[in-house]
Design a protein around this motif. Structure first.
Motif, PDB file in Angstrom:
ATOM      1  N   ASP A 184       0.840  -1.202   0.000  1.00 45.69           N
ATOM      2  CA  ASP A 184       0.000   0.000   0.000  1.00 45.69           C
ATOM      3  C   ASP A 184       0.877   1.255   0.000  1.00 45.69           C
ATOM      4  OD1 ASP A 184      -3.147   0.621   0.806  1.00 45.69           O
ATOM      5  OD2 ASP A 184      -1.785   2.175   1.498  1.00 45.69           O
ATOM      6  N   LYS A 185       0.364   2.315  -0.602  1.00 48.69           N
ATOM      7  CA  LYS A 185       1.139   3.561  -0.684  1.00 48.69           C
ATOM      8  C   LYS A 185       1.225   4.294   0.649  1.00 48.69           C
ATOM      9  CE  LYS A 185      -2.914   6.173  -2.275  1.00 48.69           C
ATOM     10  NZ  LYS A 185      -3.485   6.985  -3.384  1.00 48.69           N
ATOM     11  N   ASP A 186       0.355   3.943   1.602  1.00 54.20           N
ATOM     12  CA  ASP A 186       0.349   4.617   2.901  1.00 54.20           C
ATOM     13  C   ASP A 186       1.154   3.811   3.921  1.00 54.20           C
ATOM     14  OD1 ASP A 186      -1.272   6.827   4.579  1.00 54.20           O
ATOM     15  OD2 ASP A 186      -1.129   4.982   5.761  1.00 54.20           O
ATOM     16  N   GLY A 187       2.099   4.479   4.575  1.00 59.09           N
ATOM     17  CA  GLY A 187       2.973   3.791   5.523  1.00 59.09           C
ATOM     18  C   GLY A 187       2.233   3.175   6.692  1.00 59.09           C
ATOM     19  N   GLU A 188       1.215   3.835   7.204  1.00 56.27           N
ATOM     20  CA  GLU A 188       0.484   3.303   8.352  1.00 56.27           C
ATOM     21  C   GLU A 188      -0.307   2.062   7.978  1.00 56.27           C
ATOM     22  OE1 GLU A 188      -1.725   6.040  10.679  1.00 56.27           O
ATOM     23  OE2 GLU A 188      -0.161   7.564  10.680  1.00 56.27           O
ATOM     24  N   VAL A 189      -0.792   2.004   6.753  1.00 58.03           N
ATOM     25  CA  VAL A 189      -1.486   0.796   6.287  1.00 58.03           C
ATOM     26  C   VAL A 189      -0.497  -0.359   6.207  1.00 58.03           C
ATOM     27  CG1 VAL A 189      -2.789  -0.247   4.394  1.00 58.03           C
ATOM     28  CG2 VAL A 189      -3.192   2.148   5.011  1.00 58.03           C
ATOM     29  N   ARG A 190       0.678  -0.092   5.639  1.00 51.25           N
ATOM     30  CA  ARG A 190       1.700  -1.144   5.549  1.00 51.25           C
ATOM     31  C   ARG A 190       2.116  -1.611   6.939  1.00 51.25           C
ATOM     32  NH1 ARG A 190       3.906   2.666   2.089  1.00 51.25           N
ATOM     33  NH2 ARG A 190       5.811   2.886   3.336  1.00 51.25           N
ATOM     34  N   LEU A 191       2.193  -0.677   7.881  1.00 50.50           N
ATOM     35  CA  LEU A 191       2.571  -1.034   9.249  1.00 50.50           C
ATOM     36  C   LEU A 191       1.550  -1.981   9.873  1.00 50.50           C
ATOM     37  CD1 LEU A 191       4.412  -0.699  11.697  1.00 50.50           C
ATOM     38  CD2 LEU A 191       3.128   1.369  12.295  1.00 50.50           C
ATOM     39  N   GLU A 192       0.265  -1.721   9.646  1.00 49.07           N
ATOM     40  CA  GLU A 192      -0.770  -2.609  10.184  1.00 49.07           C
ATOM     41  C   GLU A 192      -0.628  -4.007   9.589  1.00 49.07           C
ATOM     42  OE1 GLU A 192      -2.691  -2.110  12.595  1.00 49.07           O
ATOM     43  OE2 GLU A 192      -2.538   0.055  12.848  1.00 49.07           O
ATOM     44  N   ALA A 193      -0.293  -4.068   8.312  1.00 47.39           N
ATOM     45  CA  ALA A 193      -0.082  -5.373   7.682  1.00 47.39           C
ATOM     46  C   ALA A 193       1.139  -6.061   8.273  1.00 47.39           C
ATOM     47  CB  ALA A 193       0.073  -5.204   6.174  1.00 47.39           C
ATOM     48  N   ALA A 194       2.224  -5.296   8.448  1.00 47.79           N
ATOM     49  CA  ALA A 194       3.465  -5.860   8.974  1.00 47.79           C
ATOM     50  C   ALA A 194       3.265  -6.454  10.359  1.00 47.79           C
ATOM     51  CB  ALA A 194       4.550  -4.779   9.013  1.00 47.79           C
ATOM     52  N   ARG A 195       2.461  -5.825  11.182  1.00 46.43           N
ATOM     53  CA  ARG A 195       2.235  -6.307  12.543  1.00 46.43           C
ATOM     54  C   ARG A 195       1.582  -7.684  12.578  1.00 46.43           C
ATOM     55  NH1 ARG A 195       0.125  -0.380  14.662  1.00 46.43           N
ATOM     56  NH2 ARG A 195       2.161   0.369  15.427  1.00 46.43           N
ATOM     57  N   ARG A 196       0.924  -8.050  11.489  1.00 44.10           N
ATOM     58  CA  ARG A 196       0.222  -9.330  11.458  1.00 44.10           C
ATOM     59  C   ARG A 196       0.957 -10.383  10.634  1.00 44.10           C
ATOM     60  NH1 ARG A 196      -5.293  -8.857   9.150  1.00 44.10           N
ATOM     61  NH2 ARG A 196      -5.467 -10.947  10.039  1.00 44.10           N
ATOM     62  N   MET A 197       2.056 -10.006  10.014  1.00 45.29           N
ATOM     63  CA  MET A 197       2.770 -10.941   9.154  1.00 45.29           C
ATOM     64  C   MET A 197       3.740 -11.796   9.954  1.00 45.29           C
ATOM     65  SD  MET A 197       3.430  -8.383   5.919  1.00 45.29           S
ATOM     66  CE  MET A 197       4.049  -9.599   4.769  1.00 45.29           C
ATOM     67  N   THR A 198       4.001 -12.988   9.460  1.00 46.21           N
ATOM     68  CA  THR A 198       4.983 -13.850  10.108  1.00 46.21           C
ATOM     69  C   THR A 198       6.376 -13.283   9.864  1.00 46.21           C
ATOM     70  OG1 THR A 198       5.238 -15.212   8.124  1.00 46.21           O
ATOM     71  CG2 THR A 198       3.524 -15.871   9.701  1.00 46.21           C
ATOM     72  N   PRO A 199       7.347 -13.621  10.730  1.00 49.05           N
ATOM     73  CA  PRO A 199       8.709 -13.111  10.517  1.00 49.05           C
ATOM     74  C   PRO A 199       9.254 -13.415   9.131  1.00 49.05           C
ATOM     75  CG  PRO A 199       8.511 -14.039  12.710  1.00 49.05           C
ATOM     76  CD  PRO A 199       7.229 -14.367  11.995  1.00 49.05           C
ATOM     77  N   GLY A 200       8.931 -14.593   8.605  1.00 43.46           N
ATOM     78  CA  GLY A 200       9.422 -14.948   7.272  1.00 43.46           C
ATOM     79  C   GLY A 200       8.897 -14.018   6.199  1.00 43.46           C
ATOM     80  N   ARG A 201       7.640 -13.657   6.284  1.00 47.04           N
ATOM     81  CA  ARG A 201       7.053 -12.761   5.290  1.00 47.04           C
ATOM     82  C   ARG A 201       7.539 -11.320   5.462  1.00 47.04           C
ATOM     83  NH1 ARG A 201       0.818 -14.093   3.700  1.00 47.04           N
ATOM     84  NH2 ARG A 201       1.173 -16.194   2.872  1.00 47.04           N
ATOM     85  N   LEU A 202       7.947 -10.991   6.671  1.00 47.41           N
ATOM     86  CA  LEU A 202       8.418  -9.624   6.919  1.00 47.41           C
ATOM     87  C   LEU A 202       9.718  -9.308   6.183  1.00 47.41           C
ATOM     88  CD1 LEU A 202       7.807  -8.943  10.720  1.00 47.41           C
ATOM     89  CD2 LEU A 202       6.788  -7.761   8.783  1.00 47.41           C
ATOM     90  N   LEU A 203      10.439 -10.336   5.783  1.00 41.02           N
ATOM     91  CA  LEU A 203      11.713 -10.106   5.090  1.00 41.02           C
ATOM     92  C   LEU A 203      11.518  -9.280   3.827  1.00 41.02           C
ATOM     93  CD1 LEU A 203      13.369 -13.619   5.490  1.00 41.02           C
ATOM     94  CD2 LEU A 203      13.962 -11.502   6.692  1.00 41.02           C
TER      95      LEU A 203
END
Length: 261
Positions: A184-203
């Motif tokens: 997503d173009k919005d950083g806060e939206v990406r942050l919400e997604a990152a908080r729910r992603m597994t460590p592997g996907r966060l790479l």
């Protein structure tokens, strides 16, 4: 100093006259009181107190010319008289009637012309009842939809133009959608997604443009994956990455000692 609230005036600004009131007999019975519980008064609280003590009179005030009187009376009137108020010209009256009626009556208000009514409707509906409201013109209505709808309905809002709506979606949507939301173009939206992603996907987010996202990555991926963040431009991200990886600054080399002549 006398203020408007200290006065007893009707909805047209005239001074309330108990003697000419059709319910003046209630005064001696203690069922109404000037400036406190009065059906002629323009203040909602005073109207409310009147109908609390005289519920049987509410039906006869559903057609009153003052919207506040109709709205308050709707809270006490016979329920089967309320559907007609869903067409009332005032949004306060429409909602006052709708909140006492079965949910099926609310469905017709999903396209109410006033946003406050649609917001309130969205706050009590759920699942497929909310589907038509996912395309509401008002961003806050769509935010309410994103908070209440089942996760299966949320893909309808993944590309919503409002970042606040997309943030709500990111918090609740199925995890299979997080990789897309992470772009997503919005950083806060990406942050919400990152908080729910597994460590592997966060790479995949190691190089995100938002330092908050990179900080989330630095706090959760395996320590041996942190090399790209050891020299991050943000000091908080850099410090966390170095702390977790056990990174230490190389000792400064001392100049060789000159041999004695």
């Amino acid at each position: 100093m006398t203020t408007d609230i200290d006065e007893a005036r009707d909805w047209q600004g005239n001074e309330v006259d108990c003697a000419s009131c059709p319910h003046h007999e209630l005064l001696s019975a203690g069922l109404c009181e000037l400036k406190k519980a009065c059906v002629q008064d323009r203040y909602a609280r005073r109207l409310e107190r009147f109908f609390q003590q005289n519920r049987a009179l509410a039906d006869s005030y559903l057609d009153h010319p003052y919207f506040e009187t109709r709205a308050v009376a709707a809270g006490y009137a016979t329920v089967f008289l309320l559907p007609k108020l869903l067409q009332d010209p005032d949004e306060t009256v429409r909602w006052s009637a709708a909140r006492r009626l079965p949910k099926r009556y609310l469905l017709g208000l999903r396209s109410d012309p006033h946003r406050e009514v649609r917001i309130r409707v969205a706050s009590v509906l759920s699942d497929d009842e909310l589907r038509p409201m996912a395309s509401d013109e008002d961003y806050y209505v769509r935010q309410i939809v994103a908070r209440r709808a089942s996760p299966g309905l949320l893909p309808l809002l993944v590309l919503d133009p409002d970042p606040g709506v997309r943030r709500e979606v990111a918090r609740r949507i199925g995890t299979e959608w997080l990789a897309q939301i992470a772009m997503d173009k919005d950083g806060e939206v990406r942050l919400e997604a990152a908080r729910r992603m597994t460590p592997g996907r966060l790479l995949a987010m190691l190089g995100d443009a938002d330092w908050r996202v990179r900080y989330e990555v630095a706090s959760r991926v395996d320590a041996y994956e942190l090399a790209p963040l050891l020299d991050d431009p943000d000091p908080l991200v850099r410090e966390l990455a170095r702390s977790r990886s056990g990174f230490t600054e190389p000792a400064q080399l001392k100049p060789a000692t000159e041999p004695s002549p």
